[in-house]
Design a protein around this motif. Structure first.
Motif, PDB file in Angstrom:
ATOM      1  N   SER A  62     -24.650  15.116 -63.647  1.00 19.31           N
ATOM      2  CA  SER A  62     -24.580  14.658 -64.933  1.00 19.31           C
ATOM      3  C   SER A  62     -25.800  13.674 -64.845  1.00 19.31           C
ATOM      4  N   ILE A  63     -25.863  12.471 -64.237  1.00 18.63           N
ATOM      5  CA  ILE A  63     -26.937  11.857 -64.373  1.00 18.63           C
ATOM      6  C   ILE A  63     -28.059  12.466 -64.401  1.00 18.63           C
ATOM      7  N   VAL A  64     -28.377  13.202 -63.548  1.00 19.23           N
ATOM      8  CA  VAL A  64     -29.765  13.904 -63.666  1.00 19.23           C
ATOM      9  C   VAL A  64     -29.953  14.494 -65.035  1.00 19.23           C
ATOM     10  N   ILE A  94     -34.777  11.961 -72.022  1.00 22.21           N
ATOM     11  CA  ILE A  94     -36.192  11.671 -71.697  1.00 22.21           C
ATOM     12  C   ILE A  94     -36.699  12.533 -72.607  1.00 22.21           C
ATOM     13  N   ARG A  95     -35.959  13.206 -72.428  1.00 17.05           N
ATOM     14  CA  ARG A  95     -36.789  14.632 -74.069  1.00 17.05           C
ATOM     15  C   ARG A  95     -36.417  14.299 -75.393  1.00 17.05           C
ATOM     16  N   LEU A  96     -35.323  13.103 -75.821  1.00 19.91           N
ATOM     17  CA  LEU A  96     -35.157  12.685 -77.333  1.00 19.91           C
ATOM     18  C   LEU A  96     -36.036  11.782 -77.414  1.00 19.91           C
ATOM     19  N   TYR A  97     -36.518  10.740 -76.037  1.00 17.88           N
ATOM     20  CA  TYR A  97     -37.274   9.564 -75.733  1.00 17.88           C
ATOM     21  C   TYR A  97     -38.684   9.977 -76.361  1.00 17.88           C
ATOM     22  N   ARG A  98     -39.682  11.194 -76.384  1.00 14.77           N
ATOM     23  CA  ARG A  98     -40.391  11.828 -75.843  1.00 14.77           C
ATOM     24  C   ARG A  98     -41.250  12.479 -76.957  1.00 14.77           C
ATOM     25  N   TYR A  99     -39.923  12.747 -77.606  1.00 15.36           N
ATOM     26  CA  TYR A  99     -40.087  13.414 -79.229  1.00 15.36           C
ATOM     27  C   TYR A  99     -40.579  12.152 -80.495  1.00 15.36           C
ATOM     28  N   TYR A 120     -22.725  15.796 -73.519  1.00 17.17           N
ATOM     29  CA  TYR A 120     -22.542  15.967 -75.133  1.00 17.17           C
ATOM     30  C   TYR A 120     -23.396  15.183 -76.231  1.00 17.17           C
ATOM     31  N   LEU A 121     -23.434  13.841 -76.041  1.00 16.11           N
ATOM     32  CA  LEU A 121     -24.502  12.909 -76.548  1.00 16.11           C
ATOM     33  C   LEU A 121     -25.106  13.375 -77.416  1.00 16.11           C
ATOM     34  N   PRO A 122     -26.253  13.790 -76.250  1.00 17.98           N
ATOM     35  CA  PRO A 122     -27.623  13.654 -76.848  1.00 17.98           C
ATOM     36  C   PRO A 122     -27.646  15.465 -77.643  1.00 17.98           C
TER      37      PRO A 122
END
Length: 662
Positions: A13-15, A22-27, A217-219
């Motif tokens: 879950s953490i991974v 990180i994906r959203l941050y990179r965007y 689910y949040l992302p």
């Protein structure tokens, strides 16, 4: 075995959560840089007041209290989540090991759990029994309600499983904790020989799996704001509300100016897209949307998020996705946001005032307008004449610049060019005060009041030029900066203690935007200045013979600069009885003239000024008072449209004060 299974589930879950975070941050990296890291003290205060204090959400009491209890419930119940996680790795652990702190924490968990359950039930009632009308706008689909229902259901399961875990722990351990007044009652229902251990496992696994599922689910949900709202509030602009970011028009490397796509916006504007809660408060307050225009501020921000999610993965990878060419061929402006939406905006700031997570709608809209004007030369035909007049006559209207000071020909008013010493006040008359026959009366009223009060003042006369607001809000940053630069050079020639401006647009631009161009002055609006004169006893007003009136808040005076009380106190001091409009102060309704809309026709839906005029007429007052030349024009036109101009008049606060002078 349970410890091993749980450790694997927890790690996975953490991974998965970190991967998507990180994906959203990179965007965000596809956005342009902007410095939002300075003044951490002020930023933390914003977080405390807006995010943790829920200040803006509480503007709507029912929804605000519901969200307040859910938010703080989760904050406090993080201790229960931590307990469940540690218990999964080290089963003997529970919070009772905290000693004297345990009863206090246990009591808080019980109380907050009940409050959160009540808030969840309020949420279901809000969505299915008495939903606000804004949720049924054409741009908000049923997916919003379904997503909210899913989230509320998850929260309900989390809280009930928390109580179930605590209750069965009481049965298994035999602990006696009066502070757990809810769990103790449930324990009596769940007490069965040999069954409590099984129920404890069931409740514990439900609790932990739903928590981890909720987190992951949040992302992918509109509730991404659970993760991004606090950062978004922290990084919100600390500039004055009325300040607009300048463009570096001398950047020779720039291929275009303004924003055509999300890669032309800043990373903070992309974060705004992540943070939008789909609540619709912005759209519900938008005068353009209310009167049937195609603009929805919520849709603009959601389109920014959608476009970011489509474009960023392709920009950040070298892959040849099946839809790569189509995505790269699209643009935010045109494929997601239409020109009609952008030009409908009056820049009234109602959307930003209502947003509970400090999203900055108007800068994004104006950045796209800038692209249309500066890069593509596409803008409403009416603005062609406005821009030409500003360039040649230094006014939005086709009046000769040589006649700018003609309104004062028969008055004994000094020009700055004729004054050798420093003056107390430079009276910035503005284009409307100089040329508009109706608003010239306000300029003359101001001159009368200042002479009566013995104010040492002067005007620029023909040296004064448009402050640049119509051009800036109309997307023509190049023309705006030319006007600003010329005015700054003029101002630098003279000595004065402060500038007094009658037009809120002049006042806002001089006060909040000229400092970016090397011209910082003490600038006040004429209502603030007149209020000071009254407080100092330099003017005295008669309280006789004034009629009942309503006061219309100018957006650029009120929401942009927080001036609400001074005009009202001046009106009351003149003997007027001031009725309150339903939409007043920071919830005031725009007249429809801001954002260069003063110079464009309304061809879609109901006219904004008519909507506002109808609200004023409903109060059965003989006068509509205002403190802005644009508002005066729009409300006067509204009265004519309603055939009420013979019964009701529009007056500026300065005129009412001048008529009441003793």
């Amino acid at each position: 075995m349970r410890e091993l299974i749980f450790s694997v589930v927890l790690l996975a879950s953490i991974v998965f959560f970190l991967f998507n975070s990180i994906r959203l941050y990179r965007y965000l990296a596809i956005g342009k840089p902007v410095d939002r890291f300075g003044e951490p003290g002020r930023r933390l205060l914003n977080v405390l007041v807006v995010a943790f204090g829920q200040k803006k959400l509480l503007r709507e009491p029912f929804a605000g209290l519901m969200h307040f209890f859910i938010f703080w419930g989760f904050v406090i119940l993080l201790s229960a989540v931590a307990e469940a996680i540690v218990e999964g790795v080290y089963p003997p652990f529970n919070l009772a090991e905290l000693g004297p702190l345990y009863p206090v924490l246990a009591f808080l968990q019980e109380v907050v759990g009940i409050l959160v359950l009540a808030a969840v039930l309020m949420g279901f009632v809000r969505w299915y029994v008495i939903p606000p009308q804004r949720y049924y706008g054409p741009e908000i689909g049923s997916h919003v309600r379904l997503d909210a229902t899913f989230i509320l259901s998850l929260i309900f399961v989390i809280i009930t499983s928390t109580f179930g875990t605590s209750a069965t722990r009481i049965v298994v351990s035999g602990e006696d904790v009066p502070a757990r007044f809810v769990s103790t009652q449930l324990a009596t229902l769940l007490a069965s020989p040999g069954g409590a251990e099984i129920w404890h496992e069931v409740f514990w696994w439900i609790h932990i799996l739903v928590i981890l599922g909720f987190l992951n689910y949040l992302p992918f949900s509109k509730h991404l704001h659970v993760l991004t709202s606090i950062p978004n509030v922290y990084f919100s602009s600390l500039e004055p509300k009325g300040s607009l970011t300048s463009l570096n028009l001398e950047d020779e490397s720039a291929e275009k100016f303004g924003a055509e796509d999300v890669s032309d916006l800043t990373w903070k504007q992309l974060l705004d897209g992540y943070t939008c809660t789909d609540c619709g408060r912005c759209t519900a307050a938008c005068p353009a949307n209310i009167t049937g225009k195609p603009l929805s501020p919520r849709k603009i921000i959601m389109n920014i998020r959608d476009r970011t999610m489509h474009l960023a993965p392709i920009m950040l990878t070298d892959g040849d996705g099946a839809d790569r060419e189509q995505v790269l061929g699209n643009r935010l402006l045109g494929n997601y946001v239409t020109e009609e939406e952008l030009w409908a905006c009056t820049t009234c700031r109602a959307c930003m005032e209502e947003c509970p997570v400090m999203i900055e709608h108007i800068p994004a809209i104006l950045d796209m307008r800038r692209y249309l004007v500066l890069t593509d030369s596409r803008f409403p035909s009416e603005l062609t004449a406005t821009f030409k007049n500003l360039e040649t006559n230094f006014s939005p209207w086709a009046f000769s610049h040589e006649t700018r000071a003609d309104w004062a020909k028969d008055l004994d008013i000094r020009h700055m060019a004729d004054v050798e010493a420093e003056v107390d006040v430079l009276y910035w008359v503005g284009c409307a005060g100089s040329y508009d026959a109706r608003y010239q009366k306000v300029s003359r009223a101001m001159a009368q009041i200042m002479n009566t009060a013995g104010v040492d003042f002067a005007i620029l006369g023909q040296e004064e030029k448009c402050n640049g607001d119509p051009a800036r809000r109309g997307g023509n940053e190049y023309l705006a900066q030319l006007l600003i630069a010329e005015n700054v050079e003029t101002l630098k020639k003279y000595r004065f203690r402060r500038i007094v401006a009658s037009c809120p647009h002049c006042f806002n631009t001089l006060k909040n935007e000229y400092p970016h161009f090397g011209a910082s002055y003490d600038v006040v609006h004429h209502t603030t200045f007149l209020h000071e004169l009254l407080q100092q006893g330099r003017i005295r007003l008669s309280r006789k013979g004034r009629e009942t009136l309503v006061f219309h808040d100018s957006c650029y005076l009120g929401r942009y600069n927080g001036i609400y009380d001074e005009p009202r106190e001046l009106l009351r001091a003149s003997g007027s009885s001031v009725k309150k409009m339903n939409r007043a102060r920071d919830r005031g309704f725009c007249c429809g003239a801001g954002g260069a809309r003063m110079f464009m026709e309304e061809t879609i839906g109901k006219r904004v000024n008519v909507e506002r005029t109808e609200e004023a007429l409903a109060l059965d007052a003989g006068t509509i008072a205002t403190a802005c030349p644009f508002c005066m024009t729009m409300l006067t036109d509204g009265l004519k449209a309603k055939d009420a101009d013979e019964q009701v008049k529009v007056e500026d606060v300065a005129e009412i004060v001048a008529a009441s002078l003793l």
